[in-house]
Design an enzyme around this catalytic site. Structure first.
Site, PDB file in Angstrom:
ATOM      1  N   HIS A 150     -13.562  -4.123   2.745  1.00 50.48           N
ATOM      2  CA  HIS A 150     -14.132  -3.743   1.449  1.00 50.48           C
ATOM      3  C   HIS A 150     -14.252  -2.232   1.410  1.00 50.48           C
ATOM      4  CE1 HIS A 150     -16.486  -4.430  -2.263  1.00 50.48           C
ATOM      5  NE2 HIS A 150     -17.079  -3.297  -1.904  1.00 50.48           N
ATOM      6  N   CYS A 151     -13.586  -1.612   0.438  1.00 54.33           N
ATOM      7  CA  CYS A 151     -13.549  -0.156   0.345  1.00 54.33           C
ATOM      8  C   CYS A 151     -14.538   0.312  -0.732  1.00 54.33           C
ATOM      9  CB  CYS A 151     -12.133   0.323   0.007  1.00 54.33           C
ATOM     10  SG  CYS A 151     -12.002   2.122  -0.151  1.00 54.33           S
ATOM     11  N   PRO A 152     -15.561   1.096  -0.361  1.00 55.36           N
ATOM     12  CA  PRO A 152     -16.503   1.574  -1.386  1.00 55.36           C
ATOM     13  C   PRO A 152     -15.882   2.576  -2.345  1.00 55.36           C
ATOM     14  CG  PRO A 152     -16.960   2.597   0.732  1.00 55.36           C
ATOM     15  CD  PRO A 152     -15.911   1.561   0.982  1.00 55.36           C
TER      16      PRO A 152
END
Length: 353
Positions: free
Chosen positions: A69-71
């Site tokens: 999961h990439c912020p």
């Protein structure tokens, strides 16, 4: 050319953000009912986890071929947007390298035209150029400071994002994700720990870097397959990876140790009242913390020197009760003395990763 870099960077960035990774349909089950025994069941999505899919706590969905999961894109990197995300990681450093070249040449030419060499000193006059005509855009002290700051940002982005691109390409060329690389490492650790003599072969590696590359990057921009069924190499089962995940999950339950809470913990990231060492050694991870009340039961699966990770048993009457997972301070719990699992070492104590 600089505008061309900008357009391509933004296109792939927003594609990775808005196209998304692709989610396993809610309530999904395999076509053959007997295949359910090879799959994990997600209680949140009320469906089985398809091969290569994982549940994301941030998206609250099971993501197909989840990498992480990439912020920065506020989304997961997975099946549908893996190519766009990787292209963004490639184009951003290339654009920054071009911008750095512009900044360096600009500062060099402007400073060269403002330097006066004397017998005993070197003077720089930032008010105006001495040799060339007046530039279209005045280059004063503020412009020099802004150019120097922008150069630092460009070089920093090149190094940071470039390293992420290298990491992504390594997993793509082996047709893995970051999560699957970690699963493979744990499989080797499990086999070594129990000395079973078995050999784990990653099933989705096609044996050729070019074939693995084509699994992600296609001329149409649409990845191969449907995100649920995947081609496997010869000699591997369609559910080889999910079977290994089930083995690791069972092994995790065997290695877990039961603890009882002796001090209340609010669930804050850096607790001030739990000691200086606990405050400064908080785990640097996105994994959550769990609030504890005196008397709660915890199944600890791994740990650090001052922190532990485990599941809080909310319904201890049944083995499949609902559990809340996260980190908590080690000083807040004590090992249960009369428990069948106390003879098993905590995984984090045996091997601190």
């Amino acid at each position: 050319m600089l505008l061309n870099w900008t357009v391509m960077i933004l296109y792939n960035y927003f594609s990775a953000m808005f196209v998304g990774p692709g989610y396993v349909p809610l309530g999904w089950t395999p076509e053959k009912s007997q295949d359910c025994m090879y799959l994990q069941y997600c209680k949140v999505c009320q469906s089985y986890k398809a091969p290569r899919s994982h549940h994301c706590r941030k998206c609250n969905r099971c993501v197909m071929k989840m990498d992480h999961h990439c912020p920065w894109i506020n989304n997961c990197c997975g099946y549908q947007n893996h190519a766009s995300f990787t292209l963004f990681l490639l184009l951003a450093p290339l654009g920054c390298i071009h911008a750095s070249f512009i900044f360096v040449m600009t500062m060099y030419t402007q400073l060269y035209n403002r330097i006066s060499f004397g017998w005993s000193s070197v003077k720089i006059d930032m008010s105006a150029a001495k040799r060339d005509p007046r530039p279209i855009i005045p280059f004063g002290l503020s412009a020099f400071a802004a150019s120097l700051f922008a150069l630092g940002l460009a070089l920093g982005t090149t190094i940071a994002v470039g390293m992420l691109f290298i990491i992504q390409m390594k997993v793509i060329l082996t047709n893995k994700t970051s999560i699957e690389s970690w699963i493979e490492e744990k499989a080797k650790d499990r086999i070594r720990y129990y000395q079973t003599g078995e050999t784990f072969i990653f099933p989705y590696d096609m044996g050729s870097k070019w074939k693995n590359f084509k699994q992600v990057f296609t001329w149409s921009g649409i990845p191969e397959g449907d995100g649920l069924d995947w081609p496997v190499r010869d000699g591997c089962h369609q559910y080889s990876l999910t079977i290994e995940q089930l083995k690791q999950k069972a092994d995790k339950r065997v290695r877990s140790v039961r603890y009882r809470t002796v001090e209340d913990y609010s669930g804050v990231c850096c607790p001030v009242t739990k000691g200086v060492k606990t405050f400064f050694t908080t785990p640097c991870t996105e994994e959550p913390r769990i609030a504890l009340s005196k008397g709660d039961l915890i199944l600890a699966t791994r740990g650090l020197k001052h922190w532990m990770y485990g599941e809080k048993i909310l319904d201890s009457a049944a083995d499949g009760g609902i559990r809340e997972r996260g980190w908590f301070p080690r000083k807040c719990v004590e090992k249960c003395q009369y428990d069948s699992e106390t003879d098993q070492p905590v995984d984090g104590e045996k091997k601190n990763r």
